[in-house]
Design a protein around this motif. Structure first.
Motif, PDB file in Angstrom:
ATOM      1  N   ARG A 184      56.202  39.814 -11.418  1.00 49.20           N
ATOM      2  CA  ARG A 184      57.108  40.419 -10.444  1.00 49.20           C
ATOM      3  C   ARG A 184      58.209  39.446 -10.005  1.00 49.20           C
ATOM      4  O   ARG A 184      59.393  39.805  -9.948  1.00 49.20           O
ATOM      5  N   HIS A 185      57.835  38.190  -9.721  1.00 55.03           N
ATOM      6  CA  HIS A 185      58.818  37.220  -9.228  1.00 55.03           C
ATOM      7  C   HIS A 185      59.866  36.898 -10.293  1.00 55.03           C
ATOM      8  O   HIS A 185      61.049  36.728  -9.978  1.00 55.03           O
ATOM      9  N   GLU A 186      59.439  36.803 -11.551  1.00 52.45           N
ATOM     10  CA  GLU A 186      60.381  36.535 -12.631  1.00 52.45           C
ATOM     11  C   GLU A 186      61.339  37.707 -12.823  1.00 52.45           C
ATOM     12  O   GLU A 186      62.540  37.499 -13.075  1.00 52.45           O
ATOM     13  N   LEU A 187      60.835  38.919 -12.698  1.00 46.77           N
ATOM     14  CA  LEU A 187      61.709  40.088 -12.827  1.00 46.77           C
ATOM     15  C   LEU A 187      62.675  40.158 -11.650  1.00 46.77           C
ATOM     16  O   LEU A 187      63.841  40.533 -11.816  1.00 46.77           O
ATOM     17  N   GLU A 188      62.212  39.792 -10.454  1.00 45.82           N
ATOM     18  CA  GLU A 188      63.090  39.747  -9.286  1.00 45.82           C
ATOM     19  C   GLU A 188      64.200  38.727  -9.484  1.00 45.82           C
ATOM     20  O   GLU A 188      65.371  38.980  -9.139  1.00 45.82           O
ATOM     21  N   ALA A 189      63.868  37.561 -10.037  1.00 44.92           N
ATOM     22  CA  ALA A 189      64.885  36.539 -10.278  1.00 44.92           C
ATOM     23  C   ALA A 189      65.928  37.036 -11.268  1.00 44.92           C
ATOM     24  O   ALA A 189      67.135  36.787 -11.110  1.00 44.92           O
ATOM     25  N   SER A 194      64.940  41.737  -4.375  1.00 49.82           N
ATOM     26  CA  SER A 194      63.519  41.995  -4.179  1.00 49.82           C
ATOM     27  C   SER A 194      63.111  43.288  -4.889  1.00 49.82           C
ATOM     28  O   SER A 194      63.852  44.275  -4.891  1.00 49.82           O
ATOM     29  N   LEU A 195      61.920  43.235  -5.485  1.00 48.26           N
ATOM     30  CA  LEU A 195      61.367  44.427  -6.131  1.00 48.26           C
ATOM     31  C   LEU A 195      60.004  44.751  -5.521  1.00 48.26           C
ATOM     32  O   LEU A 195      59.070  45.182  -6.217  1.00 48.26           O
ATOM     33  N   ALA A 196      59.917  44.552  -4.202  1.00 56.07           N
ATOM     34  CA  ALA A 196      58.676  44.891  -3.506  1.00 56.07           C
ATOM     35  C   ALA A 196      58.404  46.386  -3.565  1.00 56.07           C
ATOM     36  O   ALA A 196      57.256  46.820  -3.580  1.00 56.07           O
ATOM     37  N   ASP A 197      59.473  47.179  -3.581  1.00 50.39           N
ATOM     38  CA  ASP A 197      59.327  48.627  -3.717  1.00 50.39           C
ATOM     39  C   ASP A 197      58.950  48.959  -5.159  1.00 50.39           C
ATOM     40  O   ASP A 197      59.630  48.544  -6.115  1.00 50.39           O
ATOM     41  N   LEU A 201      60.997  48.400  -8.839  1.00 52.24           N
ATOM     42  CA  LEU A 201      60.479  47.566  -9.929  1.00 52.24           C
ATOM     43  C   LEU A 201      60.446  48.353 -11.233  1.00 52.24           C
ATOM     44  O   LEU A 201      60.901  47.867 -12.280  1.00 52.24           O
ATOM     45  N   VAL A 202      59.953  49.578 -11.174  1.00 55.68           N
ATOM     46  CA  VAL A 202      59.875  50.396 -12.385  1.00 55.68           C
ATOM     47  C   VAL A 202      61.271  50.740 -12.901  1.00 55.68           C
ATOM     48  O   VAL A 202      61.514  50.772 -14.116  1.00 55.68           O
ATOM     49  N   ALA A 203      62.217  50.954 -11.995  1.00 52.53           N
ATOM     50  CA  ALA A 203      63.586  51.265 -12.415  1.00 52.53           C
ATOM     51  C   ALA A 203      64.199  50.107 -13.189  1.00 52.53           C
ATOM     52  O   ALA A 203      64.881  50.314 -14.209  1.00 52.53           O
ATOM     53  N   VAL A 204      63.973  48.868 -12.725  1.00 54.52           N
ATOM     54  CA  VAL A 204      64.503  47.699 -13.439  1.00 54.52           C
ATOM     55  C   VAL A 204      63.846  47.582 -14.804  1.00 54.52           C
ATOM     56  O   VAL A 204      64.511  47.306 -15.814  1.00 54.52           O
ATOM     57  N   ALA A 205      62.535  47.799 -14.863  1.00 58.20           N
ATOM     58  CA  ALA A 205      61.837  47.723 -16.143  1.00 58.20           C
ATOM     59  C   ALA A 205      62.333  48.807 -17.101  1.00 58.20           C
ATOM     60  O   ALA A 205      62.540  48.550 -18.298  1.00 58.20           O
ATOM     61  N   ARG A 206      62.559  50.016 -16.581  1.00 55.17           N
ATOM     62  CA  ARG A 206      63.040  51.095 -17.449  1.00 55.17           C
ATOM     63  C   ARG A 206      64.469  50.854 -17.909  1.00 55.17           C
ATOM     64  O   ARG A 206      64.859  51.309 -18.997  1.00 55.17           O
ATOM     65  N   ASP A 207      65.244  50.139 -17.121  1.00 49.57           N
ATOM     66  CA  ASP A 207      66.585  49.776 -17.571  1.00 49.57           C
ATOM     67  C   ASP A 207      66.516  48.865 -18.792  1.00 49.57           C
ATOM     68  O   ASP A 207      67.341  48.973 -19.709  1.00 49.57           O
ATOM     69  N   LEU A 208      65.521  47.969 -18.820  1.00 53.17           N
ATOM     70  CA  LEU A 208      65.329  47.126 -19.992  1.00 53.17           C
ATOM     71  C   LEU A 208      64.966  47.968 -21.213  1.00 53.17           C
ATOM     72  O   LEU A 208      65.434  47.711 -22.324  1.00 53.17           O
ATOM     73  N   LEU A 209      64.130  48.982 -21.009  1.00 56.57           N
ATOM     74  CA  LEU A 209      63.809  49.891 -22.113  1.00 56.57           C
ATOM     75  C   LEU A 209      65.058  50.599 -22.615  1.00 56.57           C
ATOM     76  O   LEU A 209      65.279  50.727 -23.825  1.00 56.57           O
ATOM     77  N   ALA A 210      65.897  51.041 -21.677  1.00 57.53           N
ATOM     78  CA  ALA A 210      67.111  51.761 -22.051  1.00 57.53           C
ATOM     79  C   ALA A 210      68.067  50.874 -22.840  1.00 57.53           C
ATOM     80  O   ALA A 210      68.856  51.377 -23.657  1.00 57.53           O
ATOM     81  N   ARG A 211      67.991  49.576 -22.614  1.00 58.60           N
ATOM     82  CA  ARG A 211      68.862  48.643 -23.339  1.00 58.60           C
ATOM     83  C   ARG A 211      68.329  48.291 -24.713  1.00 58.60           C
ATOM     84  O   ARG A 211      68.985  47.574 -25.465  1.00 58.60           O
ATOM     85  N   GLY A 212      67.100  48.749 -25.048  1.00 57.18           N
ATOM     86  CA  GLY A 212      66.599  48.553 -26.400  1.00 57.18           C
ATOM     87  C   GLY A 212      65.299  47.791 -26.524  1.00 57.18           C
ATOM     88  O   GLY A 212      64.787  47.615 -27.636  1.00 57.18           O
TER      89      GLY A 212
END
Length: 314
Positions: A184-189, A194-197, A201-212
């Motif tokens: 979590r902390h590495e993804l926040e950086a 903050s990705l406490a919500d 957090l899932v939205a940021v991870a899904r953005d990575l999926l959308a990028r390939g």
């Protein structure tokens, strides 16, 4: 053949204490030394699972004996380049209650020529490759990103587990890894917020999926981990059986992810496999798995929650 790339290995010196009391003279209950570094740990666990693995990277010539003995004992192919000087030592102070304090010592410095030599040794690698761990002093911040780009450009599926500037560089590059496992902390950086919500957090991870990126795994400590791919998403609850040192547990999870990818497991089974690898490693000191049947039994105990339900607080 699975390949792991370790630019900055370490000897893990685990010191057992009843309690760490700063400023006091303390008597250790035990001490053990394990050849380590994240990608070395991954290779060690993959070899325990019975998969063929080659380890690449940089290794200090002055104290390489322990690494060479590990590679020989587990049948790991050694493609590491020997550097002048000694591999660093990471001190892990393990208290009886399970808390671990890390003191990471400096090691050898490297330069662009050393990085180029590692890259040259990877020019025929395809299949699965794990790039994990920190970079030694002296290397440009984009060294890891360049290695990832080289491997992906050759058709390799790269599993990436790094932090800080190397993670930002790799996730900002035009050529991305196949899978990434930040906490979590590495993804926040990386995200800069903050990705406490959980939904954030899932939205940021899904953005990575959308990028390939094909698979994003975010480890969440006591909350377990979230696994996301084109198949959907699951949250994995940790198994309540931690009985040993946590040193290398995250690397064991990366090894489980890699083993699952090598077998083409669907997302839910891959999540169970990775969690079982991490839990199984906790039963052993050092980066070692228990017998295969024991790991498979642990996988059957892993509870999954759909990521949408997890985001809703269930």
């Amino acid at each position: 053949m699975i390949h792991t790339i370790c630019l900055n290995p370490a000897i893990d010196q685990t010191v057992g204490l009843a309690e760490l009391v700063p400023g006091e003279v303390l008597r250790a209950d035990f001490v053990r030394l394990d050849p380590g570094g994240k990608a070395v740990n991954v290779a060690s666990v993959l070899a325990d699972w019975g998969l063929p693995v080659t380890v690449h990277g940089l290794l200090g010539a002055d104290n390489a004996d322990g690494f060479e003995a590990l590679f020989t004992r587990k049948g790991i192919a050694d493609a590491m380049i020997r550097m002048p000087g000694a591999t660093r030592t990471n001190i892990k102070i393990l208290e009886t209650g399970g808390r671990t304090t890390d003191v990471n010592l400096p090691g050898f410095a490297a330069d662009a020529a050393a990085a180029d030599a590692v890259r040259a040794g990877l020019n025929a690698v395809t299949g699965l490759a794990v790039v994990s761990g920190s970079q030694p002093a002296g290397l440009p911040a984009d060294t890891t990103a360049r290695i990832v780009a080289d491997l992906a450009g050759q058709g390799a599926r790269v599993v990436l587990d790094v932090s800080g500037a190397p993670l930002t560089e790799a996730l900002s590059a035009p050529v991305l890894p196949y899978a990434v496992k930040p906490n979590r902390h590495e993804l926040e950086a990386f995200a800069g917020r903050s990705l406490a919500d959980r939904a954030e957090l899932v939205a940021v991870a899904r953005d990575l999926l959308a990028r390939g990126i094909g698979l994003v795994v975010v480890s969440l400590g006591t909350e377990g981990a979230v696994f996301l791919s084109a198949e959907g998403g699951v949250q994995v609850r940790p198994l309540a059986l931690a009985t040993g040192s946590t040193v290398g547990a995250g690397d064991a999870m990366v090894a489980g992810i890699t083993a699952g990818l090598s077998e083409g497991l669907p997302l839910a089974d891959l999540a169970r496999r990775a969690t079982a690898f991490a839990a199984g490693k906790l039963r052993n000191a050092g980066p070692h798995l228990p017998p295969k049947a024991e790991v498979e039994a642990l996988a059957q105990q892993v509870a999954l929650c759909p990521v949408e339900a997890w985001m809703a607080g269930h």
